[in-house]
Design an enzyme around this catalytic site. Structure first.
Site, PDB file in Angstrom:
ATOM      1  N   GLY A  48       1.251  -1.267   0.021  1.00 59.46           N
ATOM      2  CA  GLY A  48       0.042  -0.187   0.352  1.00 59.46           C
ATOM      3  C   GLY A  48       0.916   0.837   0.058  1.00 59.46           C
ATOM      4  O   GLY A  48       2.168   1.280  -0.053  1.00 59.46           O
ATOM      5  N   VAL A  49       0.462   2.091  -0.256  1.00 57.91           N
ATOM      6  CA  VAL A  49       0.710   3.975   0.198  1.00 57.91           C
ATOM      7  C   VAL A  49      -0.179   4.681   0.189  1.00 57.91           C
ATOM      8  O   VAL A  49      -1.544   4.648   0.201  1.00 57.91           O
ATOM      9  CB  VAL A  49       1.107   3.996  -1.091  1.00 57.91           C
ATOM     10  CG1 VAL A  49      -0.048   4.304  -2.430  1.00 57.91           C
ATOM     11  CG2 VAL A  49       2.030   5.116  -1.548  1.00 57.91           C
ATOM     12  N   PHE A  52       1.913   9.454   4.046  1.00 57.98           N
ATOM     13  CA  PHE A  52       2.721   9.594   4.882  1.00 57.98           C
ATOM     14  C   PHE A  52       4.250   8.774   4.281  1.00 57.98           C
ATOM     15  O   PHE A  52       5.181   9.058   4.182  1.00 57.98           O
ATOM     16  CB  PHE A  52       2.410   8.449   5.953  1.00 57.98           C
ATOM     17  CG  PHE A  52       3.785   8.685   7.108  1.00 57.98           C
ATOM     18  CD1 PHE A  52       4.509   9.503   8.376  1.00 57.98           C
ATOM     19  CD2 PHE A  52       4.768   7.315   7.251  1.00 57.98           C
ATOM     20  CE1 PHE A  52       5.429   9.851   8.766  1.00 57.98           C
ATOM     21  CE2 PHE A  52       6.023   7.273   8.191  1.00 57.98           C
ATOM     22  CZ  PHE A  52       5.888   7.945   8.537  1.00 57.98           C
ATOM     23  N   LYS A  54       5.184   5.074   1.961  1.00 63.67           N
ATOM     24  CA  LYS A  54       4.969   3.545   1.879  1.00 63.67           C
ATOM     25  C   LYS A  54       4.918   2.227   1.888  1.00 63.67           C
ATOM     26  O   LYS A  54       5.339   2.477   3.317  1.00 63.67           O
ATOM     27  CB  LYS A  54       5.986   2.747   0.468  1.00 63.67           C
ATOM     28  CG  LYS A  54       6.662   3.471  -0.859  1.00 63.67           C
ATOM     29  CD  LYS A  54       6.863   2.616  -2.068  1.00 63.67           C
ATOM     30  CE  LYS A  54       7.227   3.729  -3.045  1.00 63.67           C
ATOM     31  NZ  LYS A  54       7.717   2.799  -4.172  1.00 63.67           N
ATOM     32  N   LYS A  69       5.491   0.917   7.898  1.00 64.41           N
ATOM     33  CA  LYS A  69       4.797   1.975   7.198  1.00 64.41           C
ATOM     34  C   LYS A  69       6.350   3.157   7.110  1.00 64.41           C
ATOM     35  O   LYS A  69       6.809   3.142   7.714  1.00 64.41           O
ATOM     36  CB  LYS A  69       4.013   2.963   7.655  1.00 64.41           C
ATOM     37  CG  LYS A  69       3.361   3.925   6.959  1.00 64.41           C
ATOM     38  CD  LYS A  69       2.039   4.370   7.425  1.00 64.41           C
ATOM     39  CE  LYS A  69       1.859   4.629   9.388  1.00 64.41           C
ATOM     40  NZ  LYS A  69       0.235   5.382   9.293  1.00 64.41           N
ATOM     41  N   ASP A 164      -9.488  10.903  11.789  1.00 64.13           N
ATOM     42  CA  ASP A 164      -9.387  10.255  10.137  1.00 64.13           C
ATOM     43  C   ASP A 164      -9.860   9.278   9.720  1.00 64.13           C
ATOM     44  O   ASP A 164      -9.100   8.273   9.592  1.00 64.13           O
ATOM     45  CB  ASP A 164      -8.253   9.870   9.655  1.00 64.13           C
ATOM     46  CG  ASP A 164      -7.896  10.494   7.966  1.00 64.13           C
ATOM     47  OD1 ASP A 164      -9.292  10.755   7.729  1.00 64.13           O
ATOM     48  OD2 ASP A 164      -6.819   9.878   7.543  1.00 64.13           O
TER      49      ASP A 164
END
Length: 331
Positions: A48-49, A52, A54, A69, A164
């Site tokens: 994922g990316v 912040f 990858k 992360k 968030d």
């Protein structure tokens, strides 16, 4: 991961050590261990990316699966978000929050290490391009919503506002247990009786509490609003914002509330759920989601109330009342 810790490094470590609340040193992991876990951050390990940076999957020396992360050095997020993530997850522990394993701040790197979540994020199971994923049942979706609500309820009781909440920040483990993630822009309240927190507006378009957006006053009810959007994502299997749709359908929150108020909620549910939701369960779920989306924070329920109502919606879905001929009917 190795047993030795890296040495303190410049401003990142200085910022972390300025806090007295948690022993950050005990969470530090050597960079070389993370290189080894990800085959030197091979792109084949990328899962994922985000803003912040990858996210990679990896395997530690003891065979434990982990997710890493790694900050993109051009990311607008930096030390503040990095520190917030470490601080919150090092003193908040709950079955419905993702677990922090460690962090690395060597070589001007900012890397966070988490438990690996086998089934990715919630949104990927509701909509998207991966057609290989099986459709989740209504009962399964309710269980996921309940798990996420438990995690948020715990955060609010711990004086933490996530800020968030969205379907991509709800991860699913191998048993589809929901866990809240991504605490980089979360805020902790210094006093439990604090009623609001004035702050620069941050979050994701489509999920932002209108009251927070307009006034800049962040409260726990801002998370409740965002969670209401997630509830309709789960019901309708579509993103919070779809610019290609007709104007009245672009914003999921507005469209869903309008459909509910017109008595047309059953017309916008995920087609895969057709004939599978009991009317009583849908009614309770819809009422709960709409209340979360009230324009005034005072009119929204607490996460504790939301949790109770979702659990009740699940009981309504699973129960069969023999004396009521309508109880076995489905939409």
């Amino acid at each position: 991961m190795g047993s030795k810790y890296s040495k303190a490094t410049n401003s990142i470590n200085d910022a972390l050590n300025s806090s007295y609340r948690v022993p950050f040193e005990s969470f530090r992991v050597p960079f070389v261990d993370l290189q080894e876990a990800t085959n030197n951050f091979d792109e084949k390990f990328r899962i994922g990316v985000g803003i912040f940076g990858k996210v990679y999957r990896g395997v530690s020396r003891d065979g434990t699966k982990v997710a890493l992360k790694r900050r993109n050095r051009e990311s607008p997020q930096g030390i503040e978000e990095f520190q917030a993530e470490i601080e919150i997850l090092s003193f908040c522990s709950h079955p419905h929050l993702v677990s922090l394993i460690g962090y690395c701040d060597e070589r001007n790197e900012m890397i966070l290490v988490y438990e690996y979540m086998e089934n990715g994020n919630l949104s990927s199971h509701l909509y998207g391009s991966d057609l290989r994923l099986p459709t989740m049942s209504w009962e399964q979706r309710l269980e996921i919503c309940i798990g996420a609500a438990r995690g948020l309820h715990y955060l609010h009781n711990s004086a933490v506002i996530h800020r968030d909440v969205k379907s991509t920040n709800i991860l699913l483990d191998e048993n589809f247990v929901a866990k809240i993630t991504d605490f980089g822009i979360s805020k902790t309240m210094s006093e439990l009786d604090q009623t609001h927190l004035s702050t620069l507006v941050q979050g994701t378009i489509g999920y932002l509490d209108p009251e927070y957006f307009n006034r800049g006053q962040l409260t726990e009810k801002s998370d409740v609003y965002s969670f209401g959007v997630v509830l309709f994502e789960v019901l309708c299997a579509r993103p919070a914002i779809v610019q290609s749709l007709p104007r009245e359908m672009v914003c999921l929150a507005e469209w869903a509330v309008d459909s509910h108020n017109k008595g047309q909620l059953e017309q916008i549910i995920d087609p895969n759920l057709a004939a599978k939701i009991r009317p009583e369960s849908l009614r309770k779920f819809g009422e709960t989601a709409v209340k979360c989306l009230a324009l005034s924070s005072e009119d929204r329920p607490s996460m504790g109330d939301v949790l109770w109502k979702l659990e009740y919606a699940l009981r309504l879905q699973e129960s069969v009342i023999q004396d009521d001929p309508d109880c076995n009917s489905v939409i």
